[in-house]
Scaffold this motif. Structure first.
Motif, PDB file in Angstrom:
ATOM      1  N   TRP A 103       2.580  25.690  26.290  1.00 17.75           N
ATOM      2  CA  TRP A 103       3.878  26.057  26.845  1.00 17.75           C
ATOM      3  C   TRP A 103       3.816  26.243  28.353  1.00 17.75           C
ATOM      4  O   TRP A 103       4.755  26.764  28.953  1.00 17.75           O
ATOM      5  N   CYS A 104       2.716  25.796  28.983  1.00 18.09           N
ATOM      6  CA  CYS A 104       2.588  25.847  30.443  1.00 18.09           C
ATOM      7  C   CYS A 104       3.026  24.507  31.005  1.00 18.09           C
ATOM      8  O   CYS A 104       2.409  23.469  30.720  1.00 18.09           O
ATOM      9  N   SER A 105       4.089  24.502  31.776  1.00 20.23           N
ATOM     10  CA  SER A 105       4.608  23.250  32.321  1.00 20.23           C
ATOM     11  C   SER A 105       3.764  22.786  33.498  1.00 20.23           C
ATOM     12  O   SER A 105       3.136  23.585  34.195  1.00 20.23           O
ATOM     13  N   CYS A 106       3.742  21.475  33.695  1.00 20.46           N
ATOM     14  CA  CYS A 106       3.013  20.896  34.814  1.00 20.46           C
ATOM     15  C   CYS A 106       3.910  20.896  36.054  1.00 20.46           C
ATOM     16  O   CYS A 106       5.039  21.379  36.030  1.00 20.46           O
ATOM     17  N   LYS A 107       3.383  20.311  37.152  1.00 19.24           N
ATOM     18  CA  LYS A 107       4.135  20.297  38.404  1.00 19.24           C
ATOM     19  C   LYS A 107       5.324  19.347  38.361  1.00 19.24           C
ATOM     20  O   LYS A 107       6.231  19.470  39.176  1.00 19.24           O
ATOM     21  N   GLY A 112      12.859  25.981  34.358  1.00 18.47           N
ATOM     22  CA  GLY A 112      13.998  26.514  35.103  1.00 18.47           C
ATOM     23  C   GLY A 112      13.857  27.980  35.425  1.00 18.47           C
ATOM     24  O   GLY A 112      14.214  28.419  36.518  1.00 18.47           O
ATOM     25  N   PHE A 113      13.358  28.765  34.470  1.00 19.23           N
ATOM     26  CA  PHE A 113      13.126  30.189  34.662  1.00 19.23           C
ATOM     27  C   PHE A 113      11.816  30.556  33.978  1.00 19.23           C
ATOM     28  O   PHE A 113      11.198  29.737  33.292  1.00 19.23           O
ATOM     29  N   SER A 114      11.422  31.784  34.155  1.00 15.84           N
ATOM     30  CA  SER A 114      10.241  32.278  33.456  1.00 15.84           C
ATOM     31  C   SER A 114      10.534  32.354  31.962  1.00 15.84           C
ATOM     32  O   SER A 114      11.616  32.766  31.533  1.00 15.84           O
ATOM     33  N   ALA A 115       9.563  31.940  31.136  1.00 11.93           N
ATOM     34  CA  ALA A 115       9.776  31.894  29.686  1.00 11.93           C
ATOM     35  C   ALA A 115      10.035  33.274  29.110  1.00 11.93           C
ATOM     36  O   ALA A 115      10.687  33.403  28.061  1.00 11.93           O
ATOM     37  N   ALA A 116       9.558  34.321  29.756  1.00  7.20           N
ATOM     38  CA  ALA A 116       9.769  35.681  29.243  1.00  7.20           C
ATOM     39  C   ALA A 116      11.144  36.224  29.587  1.00  7.20           C
ATOM     40  O   ALA A 116      11.503  37.310  29.117  1.00  7.20           O
ATOM     41  N   GLU A 117      11.913  35.513  30.403  1.00 12.06           N
ATOM     42  CA  GLU A 117      13.209  36.026  30.860  1.00 12.06           C
ATOM     43  C   GLU A 117      14.379  35.224  30.311  1.00 12.06           C
ATOM     44  O   GLU A 117      15.493  35.346  30.818  1.00 12.06           O
ATOM     45  N   GLY A 118      14.175  34.377  29.297  1.00 12.29           N
ATOM     46  CA  GLY A 118      15.277  33.546  28.853  1.00 12.29           C
ATOM     47  C   GLY A 118      15.244  33.254  27.370  1.00 12.29           C
ATOM     48  O   GLY A 118      14.383  33.713  26.619  1.00 12.29           O
ATOM     49  N   PHE A 119      16.223  32.450  26.962  1.00 14.92           N
ATOM     50  CA  PHE A 119      16.361  31.973  25.598  1.00 14.92           C
ATOM     51  C   PHE A 119      16.199  30.454  25.600  1.00 14.92           C
ATOM     52  O   PHE A 119      16.707  29.765  26.494  1.00 14.92           O
ATOM     53  N   TRP A 120      15.507  29.959  24.586  1.00 17.26           N
ATOM     54  CA  TRP A 120      15.326  28.512  24.470  1.00 17.26           C
ATOM     55  C   TRP A 120      16.600  27.896  23.898  1.00 17.26           C
ATOM     56  O   TRP A 120      17.143  28.353  22.896  1.00 17.26           O
ATOM     57  N   TRP A 192      18.228  34.003  30.699  1.00 16.67           N
ATOM     58  CA  TRP A 192      18.517  32.699  31.280  1.00 16.67           C
ATOM     59  C   TRP A 192      18.224  31.569  30.298  1.00 16.67           C
ATOM     60  O   TRP A 192      17.381  31.726  29.401  1.00 16.67           O
ATOM     61  N   PRO A 193      18.911  30.438  30.464  1.00 15.12           N
ATOM     62  CA  PRO A 193      18.661  29.311  29.548  1.00 15.12           C
ATOM     63  C   PRO A 193      17.362  28.587  29.896  1.00 15.12           C
ATOM     64  O   PRO A 193      17.082  28.321  31.063  1.00 15.12           O
ATOM     65  N   LEU A 194      16.574  28.277  28.883  1.00 15.32           N
ATOM     66  CA  LEU A 194      15.304  27.587  29.061  1.00 15.32           C
ATOM     67  C   LEU A 194      15.377  26.193  28.445  1.00 15.32           C
ATOM     68  O   LEU A 194      15.765  26.042  27.285  1.00 15.32           O
ATOM     69  N   ARG A 195      15.034  25.221  29.208  1.00 19.26           N
ATOM     70  CA  ARG A 195      14.916  23.839  28.740  1.00 19.26           C
ATOM     71  C   ARG A 195      13.976  23.108  29.690  1.00 19.26           C
ATOM     72  O   ARG A 195      13.661  23.589  30.778  1.00 19.26           O
ATOM     73  N   ARG A 196      13.521  21.955  29.269  1.00 19.03           N
ATOM     74  CA  ARG A 196      12.608  21.176  30.104  1.00 19.03           C
ATOM     75  C   ARG A 196      13.401  20.364  31.128  1.00 19.03           C
ATOM     76  O   ARG A 196      14.248  19.542  30.765  1.00 19.03           O
ATOM     77  N   VAL A 224      23.064  20.199  41.898  1.00 21.31           N
ATOM     78  CA  VAL A 224      23.700  21.235  42.722  1.00 21.31           C
ATOM     79  C   VAL A 224      24.107  22.426  41.858  1.00 21.31           C
ATOM     80  O   VAL A 224      23.941  23.592  42.253  1.00 21.31           O
ATOM     81  N   ALA A 225      24.612  22.162  40.659  1.00 18.68           N
ATOM     82  CA  ALA A 225      24.994  23.260  39.767  1.00 18.68           C
ATOM     83  C   ALA A 225      23.771  24.062  39.327  1.00 18.68           C
ATOM     84  O   ALA A 225      23.831  25.292  39.208  1.00 18.68           O
ATOM     85  N   ALA A 226      22.651  23.373  39.091  1.00 14.53           N
ATOM     86  CA  ALA A 226      21.427  24.072  38.689  1.00 14.53           C
ATOM     87  C   ALA A 226      20.934  24.983  39.813  1.00 14.53           C
ATOM     88  O   ALA A 226      20.523  26.127  39.571  1.00 14.53           O
ATOM     89  N   LEU A 227      20.970  24.491  41.034  1.00 16.55           N
ATOM     90  CA  LEU A 227      20.553  25.325  42.160  1.00 16.55           C
ATOM     91  C   LEU A 227      21.510  26.487  42.373  1.00 16.55           C
ATOM     92  O   LEU A 227      21.086  27.596  42.709  1.00 16.55           O
ATOM     93  N   ALA A 228      22.811  26.250  42.162  1.00 13.00           N
ATOM     94  CA  ALA A 228      23.779  27.334  42.299  1.00 13.00           C
ATOM     95  C   ALA A 228      23.608  28.374  41.206  1.00 13.00           C
ATOM     96  O   ALA A 228      23.858  29.563  41.421  1.00 13.00           O
ATOM     97  N   GLY A 229      23.176  27.925  40.019  1.00 14.35           N
ATOM     98  CA  GLY A 229      22.962  28.855  38.914  1.00 14.35           C
ATOM     99  C   GLY A 229      21.665  29.626  39.002  1.00 14.35           C
ATOM    100  O   GLY A 229      21.411  30.477  38.142  1.00 14.35           O
ATOM    101  N   GLY A 230      20.855  29.342  39.987  1.00 18.11           N
ATOM    102  CA  GLY A 230      19.621  30.116  40.185  1.00 18.11           C
ATOM    103  C   GLY A 230      18.394  29.522  39.554  1.00 18.11           C
ATOM    104  O   GLY A 230      17.355  30.194  39.479  1.00 18.11           O
ATOM    105  N   LEU A 231      18.447  28.260  39.104  1.00 18.21           N
ATOM    106  CA  LEU A 231      17.264  27.645  38.514  1.00 18.21           C
ATOM    107  C   LEU A 231      16.207  27.412  39.591  1.00 18.21           C
ATOM    108  O   LEU A 231      16.530  27.009  40.714  1.00 18.21           O
ATOM    109  N   GLU A 232      14.963  27.652  39.247  1.00 19.24           N
ATOM    110  CA  GLU A 232      13.845  27.497  40.179  1.00 19.24           C
ATOM    111  C   GLU A 232      13.309  26.072  40.079  1.00 19.24           C
ATOM    112  O   GLU A 232      12.284  25.817  39.434  1.00 19.24           O
ATOM    113  N   LEU A 233      13.999  25.160  40.737  1.00 20.45           N
ATOM    114  CA  LEU A 233      13.628  23.738  40.692  1.00 20.45           C
ATOM    115  C   LEU A 233      13.186  23.209  42.050  1.00 20.45           C
ATOM    116  O   LEU A 233      12.924  22.020  42.185  1.00 20.45           O
ATOM    117  N   GLU A 234      13.105  24.095  43.071  1.00 25.07           N
ATOM    118  CA  GLU A 234      12.818  23.593  44.420  1.00 25.07           C
ATOM    119  C   GLU A 234      11.443  22.938  44.506  1.00 25.07           C
ATOM    120  O   GLU A 234      11.257  21.949  45.212  1.00 25.07           O
TER     121      GLU A 234
END
Length: 820
Positions: A103-107, A112-120, A192-196, A224-234
């Motif tokens: 469950w550890c994602s690669c680079k 999108g968020f930490s797995a402990a802070e969201g729902f799959w 937060w919502p969790l998806r790949r 743009v919506a993902a960045l506005a929603g706070g997803l950590e995709l930078e």
């Protein structure tokens, strides 16, 4: 009143549906209280959602039925995904460029968020297109649409959705590409919502025309919506063969200026930006092809500078490096952005690169002050050919770049513009760091009076650090002094009248009166001369024994340092002791020491042509002195050529054809100072971090004693790297083929020689029959020779002599035949 009238049951008394008519009737007559009751421990709102009656569920929510809470996708009829389905064996990589483990994602992927802070989410592993289609279908349903509009309008939305329901609504808002709605939903989310999220589905790195790279952003609204929603995709990386590009960098480097303005309007902090490795192709994102020429894009460069990208580490492939020994092309010769801007003569881009203080190189000097060669040779110390281990390369500018090189005046103008902005930026940095202290010092010095602006600017100019571009253009050496205004000795005090930079000063006070002015009058000189009766002599040099002992101490200290550094990172250190190799390296260090003594003011190149002076003209311009300098440089180039030719005979360990090293010079013999400098040397660090134990290090020191126990210390550090097994087998095969070909040629030559010998024995030598000698002339003396006995005797002697000559000739031929 019973709630059974609102549901339908089967024979087993299980609820199979709800009666929408009865529920609508109850809402119309105001029976809101009874609708809030549970049936079989389930709320009627949940039953309506479960059996697909979202319009009825929405009506209950609008009429204020208590207990109506949206629980997310679990409230719907056929739940596709539940928490019991989370199993590691169901996990699979996203694609060929994915390196996710467990469950550890690669680079290249992100949750999108930490797995402990969201729902799959239900479709957490679906592709972006499938997830987007499912979200658009969900947003078209009445209940989800009404909930989203309620959060958009910031109405009374408390306790109408659980944390999981809010995460689902935020996921839908992101996937439909509504940035404003995503930001409103994110304000009410606690989980937060969790998806790949896959980097390759959001950005693609394209190489249309070499050397131009292009970042193409896909699904811009969703991004743009993902960045506005706070997803950590930078920091989500894209799988690119040329360079690893993060999503934030791709947004800045793309040609879509509108996307950058939309992201900038969100007021997000995309940095901090990492500094990339030296070998990258990031500068090619700014290159554009137009009309058969390449140019830098000023708009993209300005955008990247405004965003704060680490442009000083960006490089572009400008020339190919061909190995001088095997002819392969394993490397690219890289230019910095400053080099490219100057090379193309783009003053506007050079103006942007100047304040960045991009490190200037020897290529900057070639591009700015000289006629840029299209082909030249270069010795690369820390890089070698992976095929043969050679460090000598022939560098050739690519054809497209060669056609785009500007003229020398244009390149000089671009370099001057970059230098001007670099100096201004250096002054601003000095003013911001030392401004308040300078203000107090100047005020104290002027005793409260105003100080002229010119004086302040002069002080700031001395306090500012000179940019690297200035040092490259002036060919200055790295000296720990910024300026020298006054010097003194035991007899006088001198003031500097010309350039104050230490590398541009000639310390010839008694000869060059135009550079130095005596500040000590006659009275002061008399006071300085007092107490000069006792001369202080200069001490002798250290002995050769002391120098040898110092060399051994330095070598042992360096070997121990290498061992400790390698041990910290988990690798062993081995050393190869070779007297032949060490003696050759010491000879090379001696050559470098001699080179330091040569006068660079009267330097000559290998073709015995004088070089342009690097600074002000030298006052030592006597004809005899210049002639001696010319002879010294000629001898230097000859010795260097001999050493270059002898490198191929340098003794290396078997199957370790790659010998690489770096010579270093120190003006101190202190072991701590030497170790500190070497540990901070980046080229040496590359050897220390070599990821293998199959490497042999070496350290050779050479100490040159100078007067007063001063020592000039040279150190040559490097390693012998083992060739790959494939290369060894290839060399063995080539050697065997060469030996077989040589053996075959020798056999053919021997067989040819034997055949010639046999032919000579079988065929007797051809003997040319010589014509018989003519008979002797008989003089006619007026009488008949046959008429007397004396005449008969003479005739008999002549015939006997003829027969004897024939017999001698036969004997000679017989002897020749026997000897053959």
């Amino acid at each position: 009143m019973s709630t059974e009238r609102f549901v339908h049951r089967d024979r087993n008394a299980q609820i199979v549906d709800v009666d929408e008519f009865q529920m609508a009737k109850a809402l119309l007559v105001g029976e809101v209280e009874i609708l809030s009751h549970e049936v079989d421990s389930q709320h009627l709102f949940d039953l309506c959602c479960h059996f697909g009656h979202q319009s009825t569920a929405l009506a209950m929510l609008e009429h204020g039925v208590s207990g109506c809470v949206f629980k997310g996708p679990r409230s719907f009829q056929v739940p596709v995904f539940t928490h019991a389905d989370y199993r590691l064996e169901n996990f699979s990589a996203a694609g060929p460029g994915c390196n996710c483990s467990g469950w550890c994602s690669c680079k290249s992927c992100s949750w999108g968020f930490s797995a402990a802070e969201g729902f799959w989410m239900e479709d957490w592993d679906a592709s972006l297109q499938d997830a987007k289609s499912a979200a658009e279908s969900a947003a078209a349903k009445p209940l989800v649409r009404a909930l989203l509009e309620a959060f958009r309008s910031q109405a009374a939305v408390d306790r109408i959705a659980t944390a999981e329901g809010m995460a689902y609504l935020l996921d839908v808002a992101i996937l439909i590409g509504d940035a404003e709605l995503a930001r409103c939903c994110a304000q009410h989310c606690t989980r937060w919502p969790l998806r790949r999220w896959r980097g390759e589905e959001l950005v693609r790195i394209m190489e249309d025309d070499f050397p131009c790279l292009r970042a193409e952003i896909w699904e811009k609204d969703v991004l743009v919506a993902a960045l506005a929603g706070g997803l950590e995709l930078e920091h989500l990386n894209s799988a690119a063969w040329a360079s690893v590009v993060s999503l934030a960098e791709a947004i800045v480097l793309s040609a879509d200026a509108e996307l950058w303005h939309r992201v900038q309007g969100l007021q997000l902090q995309l940095g901090p930006w990492p500094a990339h490795e030296d070998y990258n192709y990031k500068a090619e994102f700014f290159v554009e092809c137009s009309g058969g020429q390449v140019r830098l894009s000023w708009e993209r460069l300005h955008r990247a500078k405004k965003a704060g990208l680490a442009l000083s580490s960006f490089r572009a492939r400008a020339a190919s490096c061909r190995c001088q020994r095997c002819g392969s092309s394993p490397l690219w010769f890289l230019f910095s952005l400053l080099d490219v801007a100057i090379l193309f003569g783009q003053s506007d881009c050079a103006r942007l690169c100047g304040p960045m203080d991009i490190e200037a190189t020897e290529d900057t000097l070639k591009a700015s002050l000289e006629a840029m060669p299209l082909v030249w040779e270069d010795e690369r110390v820390c890089e070698f050919c992976v095929f043969c281990g050679c460090t000598s390369f022939q560098i050739r500018i690519t054809d497209l770049w060669a056609e785009s090189i500007a003229s020398l005046p244009e390149r000089q103008a671009a370099a001057a513009e970059a230098l001007r902005t670099a100096l201004q930026a250096s002054l601003r940095r000095a003013a911001s760091s030392a401004g308040f202290g300078l203000f107090q010092a100047m005020r104290s010095w002027a005793r409260g009076k105003s100080v002229p602006t010119a004086v302040v600017e002069l002080v700031l100019a001395f306090a500012a650090n000179p940019p690297s571009l200035l040092q490259a253009l002036q060919r200055l050496a790295a000296i720990p002094y910024l300026s020298i205004e006054v010097i003194f000795n035991g007899y006088d005090v001198y003031g500097n009248l010309l350039n104050h930079h230490p590398a541009c000063i000639y310390y010839d006070m008694e000869i060059d009166r135009n550079s130095w002015h005596s500040l000590a009058g006659s009275d002061l000189k008399q006071q300085m001369y007092l107490g000069k009766e006792v001369a202080i002599p200069v001490g002798p040099k250290v002995s050769s024994f002391t120098a040898d002992a110092l060399e051994k101490n330095i070598e042992n200290e360096l070997k121990e340092s290498i061992r400790m550094i390698r041990m910290r990172i988990g690798f062993e250190s081995a050393y190869e002791d070779s007297e032949v190799r060490d003696e050759a390296l010491r000879t090379y260090l001696g050559h470098l020491e001699k080179e330091c003594v040569l006068d660079v003011d009267w330097a000559h190149d290998e073709s015995d042509k004088p070089l342009k002076p690097w600074g002000a003209p030298s006052p030592f311009n006597a004809a005899e002195y210049k002639s001696s300098c010319r002879d010294a440089w000629k001898k230097h180039w000859k010795e260097k050529s001999d050493l270059r030719g002898a490198r191929r005979y340098l003794a290396v360990k078997e199957n370790h054809a790659v010998l690489s090293g770096v010579p270093l010079h120190f003006s101190s013999s202190d072991l701590k100072e030497i170790r500190k400098c070497i540990m901070g040397c980046k080229p040496i660090q590359e050897y220390f971090r070599y990821p293998s134990d199959d490497i042999f290090f070496f350290a050779v020191a050479k100490v040159f004693p100078l007067p007063d126990s001063v020592c000039s210390v040279w150190v040559f550090m490097g390693a012998e790297v083992k060739m790959p097994r494939e290369r060894i087998m290839q060399l063995c095969k080539e050697q065997k083929e060469a030996e077989a070909a040589m053996f075959e040629e020798e056999e053919q030559a021997m067989e040819g020689a034997e055949e010639e010998d046999i032919e000579d024995l079988e065929a007797p030598p051809e003997v040319k029959e010589e014509a018989p000698p003519p008979p002797p002339e008989v003089k006619d003396e007026g009488q008949d020779l046959y008429a007397s006995a004396e005449a008969d005797k003479k005739l008999e002697q002549l015939q006997q002599g003829k027969d004897d000559s024939k017999e001698d000739e036969k004997k000679t031929k017989k002897k020749d035949k026997e000897s053959e």
